[in-house]
Scaffold this active site. Sequence first.
Site, PDB file in Angstrom:
ATOM      1  N   CYS A 335       1.009  -1.165  -0.096  1.00 40.09           N
ATOM      2  CA  CYS A 335       0.290  -0.200   0.843  1.00 40.09           C
ATOM      3  C   CYS A 335       0.400   1.135   0.120  1.00 40.09           C
ATOM      4  O   CYS A 335       1.736   1.393  -1.157  1.00 40.09           O
ATOM      5  CB  CYS A 335      -1.045   0.339   0.985  1.00 40.09           C
ATOM      6  SG  CYS A 335      -2.531   1.011   1.189  1.00 40.09           S
ATOM      7  N   HIS A 432      -3.902  -5.066   0.991  1.00 44.05           N
ATOM      8  CA  HIS A 432      -4.050  -5.769   2.909  1.00 44.05           C
ATOM      9  C   HIS A 432      -3.931  -7.679   3.110  1.00 44.05           C
ATOM     10  O   HIS A 432      -4.802  -8.018   2.484  1.00 44.05           O
ATOM     11  CB  HIS A 432      -3.840  -4.979   3.619  1.00 44.05           C
ATOM     12  CG  HIS A 432      -3.042  -2.718   3.653  1.00 44.05           C
ATOM     13  ND1 HIS A 432      -3.160  -2.958   4.136  1.00 44.05           N
ATOM     14  CD2 HIS A 432      -4.394  -1.982   2.809  1.00 44.05           C
ATOM     15  CE1 HIS A 432      -2.344  -2.148   4.208  1.00 44.05           C
ATOM     16  NE2 HIS A 432      -3.392  -1.076   3.558  1.00 44.05           N
TER      17      HIS A 432
END
Length: 489
Positions: A335, A432
């Site tokens: 991310c 994630h």
Amino acid sequence: MPATGVPATLMVQGTTSDAGKSTLVTALCRWLRRQGVAVVPFKPQNMALNSAVTEDGGEIGRAQAVQAQAAGLAPHTDMNPVLLKPNSDTGAQVIIHGRAISSMEAAAYHDYKQVAMDAVLASHRRLSAAYSVVMVEGAGSPAEINLRAGDIANMGFAEAVDCPVILIADIDKGGVFAHLVGTLALLSESEQARIRGFVINRFRGDIALLQPGLDWLERRTGKPVLGVLPYLMDFHLEAEDAIDTRQAAKSGESIRVAVPVLPRISNHTDFDPLRLHPQVELLFVGPGQAIPPADLIILPGSKSVRADLAFLRGQGWSAAIQKHLRYGGKLLGICGGLQMLGQAIDDPSGLEGPPGSSAGLGLLEFSTVLEPEKQLRNVQGRLRLEDAPVSGYEIHAGVSRGAGLNGAVRLDDGRSDGAISADGQVLGTYLHGLFESGAACSALLRWAGLREVQTVDYQALRERDIERLADLVEEHLDTHKLRELCGLA
């Protein structure tokens, strides 16, 4: 439904942060589910950088997602209607019903609290209409005097919906009786009346030695001790915010994984499967510490990517990463960590701080622009590494574009995600939770240099420990009183 036919709400508040509120709510959700009770978790206001994507396309605190699992439910934004994600020492992104509405300084949010309370009560009404028991988790402590005005997280909510409260304290911190009596003393008379009992958490030793203190506490306060929960060894439940550094026992061949702890690190629960893996030595590297020799360095998610990248450089970690790559080590960015791997990060609207642009680490050929509309998705796909199946979730404001985005992951929705360098040393993804998929975790560990990988079922570990919590409720708490508080007796 409860015996009265009326939906019930029960709230768990704590004497301190990390007293065990999330754990007890998780335990009670599974305990009630075992009895066939339709129970739903609820946290009016959460402040955390660990979040989860819900089935209705929003985000909530990860603790509520785990509690939803305990209750046998898919996570929903009504379970955590107000989420605050700090992006500075004095400000936070404000998320209402799963959607980011603004970034506010603390004083501005104080003035906004009535609007936030309206959102909280609307969610509570919907949950009360759909479930027999709403199991509520407070935040911090109800006795934080400076936060009492306009409170929506603890007694302000309990008073608004007229619900009973259980107060939990952690004996492992020390001073447990002072915590309980002191917290009670700082509440108003009506709030004190809401406390229907105490739970003491994480006790080690012979309960007979604690009994005189329990008897004194009941005499002093006129309120019952509902039970004492023992300290659980080899226990894991995703942390709401604080980084859990406990390691599972390691055996045989292993690798070392280093994670730089950035000031606004987010979703560090990504690393729990590695921390619990018997072949991974996971090291969190804090400020002022050098990144040690490692097989794999992981750049984590961040709520303030440009500021955290500047911090990373200021710590000398960017030079350590370059040295790590020269010696053949692997580097993974997740991310915000992926965004750092590119050539530039632009924040023209000042979403995460002052407007501006920062040079990335330049390890992959792409750039990122932070845009107001946050990307929120639960996704499935396959890693380019070994074609391993993977599932995870996306929570990011950045949109990355460039020739280097060759797709480290092929997603089932037809998109590709992330990138891998030509030499195979650097990999980045927006996903994630990718280590929670057993095959993907094994593929990534082999990529990092582990030859014979033991497969670990992380989901089974989490489910096992939720069941253990429900067992503790049965064994150590006054279940008759609990059923009465839930409207079931």
